[in-house]
Motif scaffolding. Structure first.
Motif, PDB file in Angstrom:
ATOM      1  N   ASP A   1      38.001  41.006  47.072  1.00 47.56           N
ATOM      2  CA  ASP A   1      37.289  40.021  46.266  1.00 47.56           C
ATOM      3  C   ASP A   1      37.228  40.443  44.796  1.00 47.56           C
ATOM      4  O   ASP A   1      37.474  39.623  43.903  1.00 47.56           O
ATOM      5  CB  ASP A   1      35.890  39.803  46.832  1.00 47.56           C
ATOM      6  CG  ASP A   1      35.198  38.618  46.206  1.00 47.56           C
ATOM      7  OD1 ASP A   1      35.754  37.499  46.271  1.00 47.56           O
ATOM      8  OD2 ASP A   1      34.109  38.800  45.634  1.00 47.56           O
ATOM      9  N   ARG A   2      36.937  41.709  44.539  1.00 46.03           N
ATOM     10  CA  ARG A   2      36.887  42.193  43.148  1.00 46.03           C
ATOM     11  C   ARG A   2      38.245  42.052  42.470  1.00 46.03           C
ATOM     12  O   ARG A   2      38.332  41.619  41.313  1.00 46.03           O
ATOM     13  CB  ARG A   2      36.419  43.647  43.102  1.00 46.03           C
ATOM     14  CG  ARG A   2      34.930  43.807  43.348  1.00 46.03           C
ATOM     15  CD  ARG A   2      34.450  45.224  43.038  1.00 46.03           C
ATOM     16  NE  ARG A   2      35.090  46.254  43.845  1.00 46.03           N
ATOM     17  CZ  ARG A   2      34.639  46.681  45.018  1.00 46.03           C
ATOM     18  NH1 ARG A   2      33.540  46.153  45.550  1.00 46.03           N
ATOM     19  NH2 ARG A   2      35.261  47.640  45.666  1.00 46.03           N
ATOM     20  N   ALA A   3      39.310  42.401  43.173  1.00 43.56           N
ATOM     21  CA  ALA A   3      40.652  42.291  42.588  1.00 43.56           C
ATOM     22  C   ALA A   3      40.997  40.835  42.303  1.00 43.56           C
ATOM     23  O   ALA A   3      41.545  40.508  41.242  1.00 43.56           O
ATOM     24  CB  ALA A   3      41.690  42.925  43.512  1.00 43.56           C
ATOM     25  N   LYS A   4      40.676  39.945  43.228  1.00 40.79           N
ATOM     26  CA  LYS A   4      40.978  38.527  43.037  1.00 40.79           C
ATOM     27  C   LYS A   4      40.173  37.942  41.875  1.00 40.79           C
ATOM     28  O   LYS A   4      40.689  37.129  41.108  1.00 40.79           O
ATOM     29  CB  LYS A   4      40.768  37.739  44.319  1.00 40.79           C
ATOM     30  CG  LYS A   4      41.885  37.997  45.329  1.00 40.79           C
ATOM     31  CD  LYS A   4      41.760  37.081  46.505  1.00 40.79           C
ATOM     32  CE  LYS A   4      43.100  36.743  47.083  1.00 40.79           C
ATOM     33  NZ  LYS A   4      43.953  35.941  46.285  1.00 40.79           N
ATOM     34  N   HIS A   5      38.929  38.358  41.726  1.00 41.06           N
ATOM     35  CA  HIS A   5      38.143  37.920  40.577  1.00 41.06           C
ATOM     36  C   HIS A   5      38.764  38.426  39.276  1.00 41.06           C
ATOM     37  O   HIS A   5      38.882  37.675  38.308  1.00 41.06           O
ATOM     38  CB  HIS A   5      36.695  38.404  40.690  1.00 41.06           C
ATOM     39  CG  HIS A   5      35.810  37.474  41.440  1.00 41.06           C
ATOM     40  ND1 HIS A   5      35.735  37.454  42.810  1.00 41.06           N
ATOM     41  CD2 HIS A   5      34.957  36.524  41.008  1.00 41.06           C
ATOM     42  CE1 HIS A   5      34.868  36.535  43.187  1.00 41.06           C
ATOM     43  NE2 HIS A   5      34.393  35.945  42.115  1.00 41.06           N
ATOM     44  N   ALA A   6      39.147  39.696  39.259  1.00 40.58           N
ATOM     45  CA  ALA A   6      39.730  40.276  38.044  1.00 40.58           C
ATOM     46  C   ALA A   6      41.054  39.604  37.681  1.00 40.58           C
ATOM     47  O   ALA A   6      41.374  39.433  36.502  1.00 40.58           O
ATOM     48  CB  ALA A   6      39.926  41.785  38.215  1.00 40.58           C
ATOM     49  N   LEU A   7      41.817  39.202  38.687  1.00 37.37           N
ATOM     50  CA  LEU A   7      43.076  38.493  38.438  1.00 37.37           C
ATOM     51  C   LEU A   7      42.850  37.062  37.971  1.00 37.37           C
ATOM     52  O   LEU A   7      43.750  36.435  37.415  1.00 37.37           O
ATOM     53  CB  LEU A   7      43.932  38.471  39.708  1.00 37.37           C
ATOM     54  CG  LEU A   7      44.657  39.753  40.045  1.00 37.37           C
ATOM     55  CD1 LEU A   7      45.112  39.747  41.504  1.00 37.37           C
ATOM     56  CD2 LEU A   7      45.836  39.946  39.105  1.00 37.37           C
ATOM     57  N   GLY A   8      41.664  36.518  38.221  1.00 42.67           N
ATOM     58  CA  GLY A   8      41.381  35.135  37.863  1.00 42.67           C
ATOM     59  C   GLY A   8      41.644  34.160  38.991  1.00 42.67           C
ATOM     60  O   GLY A   8      41.544  32.949  38.801  1.00 42.67           O
ATOM     61  N   GLU A   9      41.970  34.665  40.175  1.00 45.59           N
ATOM     62  CA  GLU A   9      42.241  33.798  41.321  1.00 45.59           C
ATOM     63  C   GLU A   9      40.952  33.293  41.972  1.00 45.59           C
ATOM     64  O   GLU A   9      40.982  32.336  42.732  1.00 45.59           O
ATOM     65  CB  GLU A   9      43.082  34.542  42.361  1.00 45.59           C
ATOM     66  CG  GLU A   9      44.460  34.876  41.856  1.00 45.59           C
ATOM     67  CD  GLU A   9      45.271  35.696  42.844  1.00 45.59           C
ATOM     68  OE1 GLU A   9      44.863  35.819  44.018  1.00 45.59           O
ATOM     69  OE2 GLU A   9      46.327  36.210  42.435  1.00 45.59           O
TER      70      GLU A   9
END
Length: 112
Positions: free
Chosen positions: A72-80
């Motif tokens: 979830d953190r990675a997807k938020h950081a990617l903007g997804e």
């Protein structure tokens, strides 16, 4: 509605905001991210997904939840996930059926 019948990459909406998988829109990563940062985040996302799979196979609920949080953190950081990365006020259509969105005509022209 299925995607166009070919084995190539999923189609990307003309504005670059979404890709279409099995007739559904999925938000793409923020194109303003620096390539190096994007690569770091994608590597973390893949690592977190592998960790989640390993935790599931091991039956480790705590590790699974930590891995899910990493995804979830990675997807938020990617903007997804989270706030949209565009600034023109257009709504977020993530996970919507493409046939029920303003992209329906474009997608139909692709053979979808």
């Amino acid at each position: 509605m299925p995607a166009p019948a070919d084995d190539g990459p999923p189609p990307v909406t003309p504005d670059g905001r979404y890709l279409v998988v099995r007739g559904r829109l999925w938000r793409r990563a923020n194109p303003a991210l620096a390539q190096e940062r994007r690569e770091e985040l994608v590597a973390e996302l893949m690592s977190a997904r592998r960790a989640k799979g390993a935790a599931v196979r091991a039956g480790d609920a705590a590790a699974r939840e930590e891995a899910r949080a990493r995804v979830d953190r990675a997807k938020h950081a990617l903007g997804e996930r989270g706030p949209v990365w565009w600034d023109d006020g257009a709504p977020d259509l993530n996970r919507h059926l493409v046939s029920t969105t303003p992209y329906a005509g474009w997608f139909a022209q692709l053979g979808g």
